[in-house]
Design an enzyme around this catalytic site. Structure first.
Site, PDB file in Angstrom:
ATOM      1  N   GLU A 105     -40.495  30.779 -33.107  1.00 41.06           N
ATOM      2  CA  GLU A 105     -39.587  31.838 -33.555  1.00 41.06           C
ATOM      3  C   GLU A 105     -38.987  31.435 -34.899  1.00 41.06           C
ATOM      4  O   GLU A 105     -38.858  30.247 -35.203  1.00 41.06           O
ATOM      5  CB  GLU A 105     -38.521  32.024 -32.454  1.00 41.06           C
ATOM      6  CG  GLU A 105     -37.412  32.998 -32.703  1.00 41.06           C
ATOM      7  CD  GLU A 105     -37.800  34.455 -32.900  1.00 41.06           C
ATOM      8  OE1 GLU A 105     -38.667  34.721 -33.746  1.00 41.06           O
ATOM      9  OE2 GLU A 105     -37.179  35.316 -32.255  1.00 41.06           O
ATOM     10  N   ASP A 106     -38.657  32.430 -35.716  1.00 45.08           N
ATOM     11  CA  ASP A 106     -38.102  32.132 -37.034  1.00 45.08           C
ATOM     12  C   ASP A 106     -36.686  31.569 -36.956  1.00 45.08           C
ATOM     13  O   ASP A 106     -36.373  30.564 -37.587  1.00 45.08           O
ATOM     14  CB  ASP A 106     -38.138  33.387 -37.938  1.00 45.08           C
ATOM     15  CG  ASP A 106     -37.509  34.621 -37.292  1.00 45.08           C
ATOM     16  OD1 ASP A 106     -37.020  34.551 -36.144  1.00 45.08           O
ATOM     17  OD2 ASP A 106     -37.514  35.693 -37.946  1.00 45.08           O
ATOM     18  N   ASP A 109     -30.273  32.854 -33.337  1.00 48.43           N
ATOM     19  CA  ASP A 109     -28.950  33.303 -33.763  1.00 48.43           C
ATOM     20  C   ASP A 109     -28.037  33.237 -32.540  1.00 48.43           C
ATOM     21  O   ASP A 109     -27.418  32.211 -32.268  1.00 48.43           O
ATOM     22  CB  ASP A 109     -29.137  34.718 -34.324  1.00 48.43           C
ATOM     23  CG  ASP A 109     -27.922  35.273 -35.010  1.00 48.43           C
ATOM     24  OD1 ASP A 109     -27.105  34.487 -35.491  1.00 48.43           O
ATOM     25  OD2 ASP A 109     -27.784  36.508 -35.077  1.00 48.43           O
ATOM     26  N   PHE A 158     -26.473  35.115 -43.502  1.00 49.32           N
ATOM     27  CA  PHE A 158     -27.730  35.849 -43.377  1.00 49.32           C
ATOM     28  C   PHE A 158     -28.722  35.329 -44.414  1.00 49.32           C
ATOM     29  O   PHE A 158     -28.402  35.211 -45.586  1.00 49.32           O
ATOM     30  CB  PHE A 158     -27.504  37.351 -43.556  1.00 49.32           C
ATOM     31  CG  PHE A 158     -28.661  38.152 -43.052  1.00 49.32           C
ATOM     32  CD1 PHE A 158     -28.811  38.405 -41.692  1.00 49.32           C
ATOM     33  CD2 PHE A 158     -29.635  38.613 -43.926  1.00 49.32           C
ATOM     34  CE1 PHE A 158     -29.902  39.111 -41.214  1.00 49.32           C
ATOM     35  CE2 PHE A 158     -30.731  39.329 -43.453  1.00 49.32           C
ATOM     36  CZ  PHE A 158     -30.859  39.576 -42.093  1.00 49.32           C
ATOM     37  N   ARG A 171     -39.893  38.925 -46.949  1.00 53.88           N
ATOM     38  CA  ARG A 171     -40.575  37.970 -46.062  1.00 53.88           C
ATOM     39  C   ARG A 171     -41.471  37.024 -46.841  1.00 53.88           C
ATOM     40  O   ARG A 171     -41.747  35.914 -46.427  1.00 53.88           O
ATOM     41  CB  ARG A 171     -41.471  38.712 -45.058  1.00 53.88           C
ATOM     42  CG  ARG A 171     -40.743  39.529 -44.028  1.00 53.88           C
ATOM     43  CD  ARG A 171     -41.740  39.981 -42.955  1.00 53.88           C
ATOM     44  NE  ARG A 171     -41.226  41.073 -42.162  1.00 53.88           N
ATOM     45  CZ  ARG A 171     -40.411  40.940 -41.128  1.00 53.88           C
ATOM     46  NH1 ARG A 171     -39.999  39.748 -40.757  1.00 53.88           N
ATOM     47  NH2 ARG A 171     -40.000  41.982 -40.453  1.00 53.88           N
TER      48      ARG A 171
END
Ligand code: 5GP
Length: 188
Positions: A105-106, A109, A158, A171
């Site tokens: 997963e990137d 959070d 962010f 991206r």
């Protein structure tokens, strides 16, 4: 994130491509040591993890039998607050029963997406399920979800680039950037 008018712009680089490449290579070495002589199904969560995953798998040693698969998920509710309820938009192609699964997963959070996904995977009775995340924002954590391989711990800001988007953009940037609110400058 939903599509929409872009009211953020790139701020400063948080992690540059050199730092990222070094860390990805270290993680791949750890994965190689753990799974040497075994098969793993490296499962990327679309779309954010794609760039990280493709760099990562190319660094895993040939003593590991690497298979690749993908899932796509979307969270219910509004895009800025994770509801924790995740809908599977695209499932994996192959059965994972009795197999080693590595979810890639990137970013973690709140942790809700990963904890939900690992729950789903575990129910499919694999041999093992571990998670690998490039970025973790511990300040935002709402649920515990064990991370086996972690790239970087970052502050609650962010970020975009290296697979991560804002409204579908950025991206493709090779570095990871902070974004900031657009004030008087032109819209990007
Ligand atoms: P969680 O369920 O852990 O709260 O949500 C993880 C997802 O939120 C990530 O897969 C990603 O799509 C999104 N996300 C959280 N923080 C960021 C961020 O800083 N940048 C981007 N681009 N996406 C983020």
């Amino acid at each position: 994130m939903g599509e929409g008018k872009c009211d953020l712009r790139l701020g400063k680089i948080l992690l540059d491509r050199g730092e990222i490449a070094r860390r990805v290579s270290e993680i791949a070495d750890e994965i190689t040591r753990t799974y040497s002589g075994q098969e793993i199904i490296v499962t990327g969560v679309l779309k954010g993890a794609v760039i990280f995953m493709t760099d990562l798998v190319r660094q895993i040693g040939s003593e590991v039998d690497v298979r690749m698969d993908f899932m796509a998920v979307s969270s219910y509710g509004n895009s800025s607050t994770s509801s924790g309820v995740v809908k599977i938009v695209k499932d994996m192609d192959a059965s994972i029963e009795g197999k080693n699964v590595l979810i890639v997963e990137d970013i973690m959070d709140t942790g809700l997406t990963l904890s939900y996904l690992s729950g789903i995977m575990t129910a499919r009775e694999p041999k093992s399920v571990r998670t690998c995340v490039l970025l973790e924002k511990p300040e935002r954590k709402r649920v515990e979800s064990k991370i086996a391989y972690r790239g970087f711990v970052i502050p609650d800001e962010f970020v975009v680039g290296y697979g991560l988007d804002y409204a579908g953009r950025w991206r493709n940037l090779p570095d990871i950037w902070r974004v900031e609110e657009e004030r008087n400058g032109p819209r990007v």
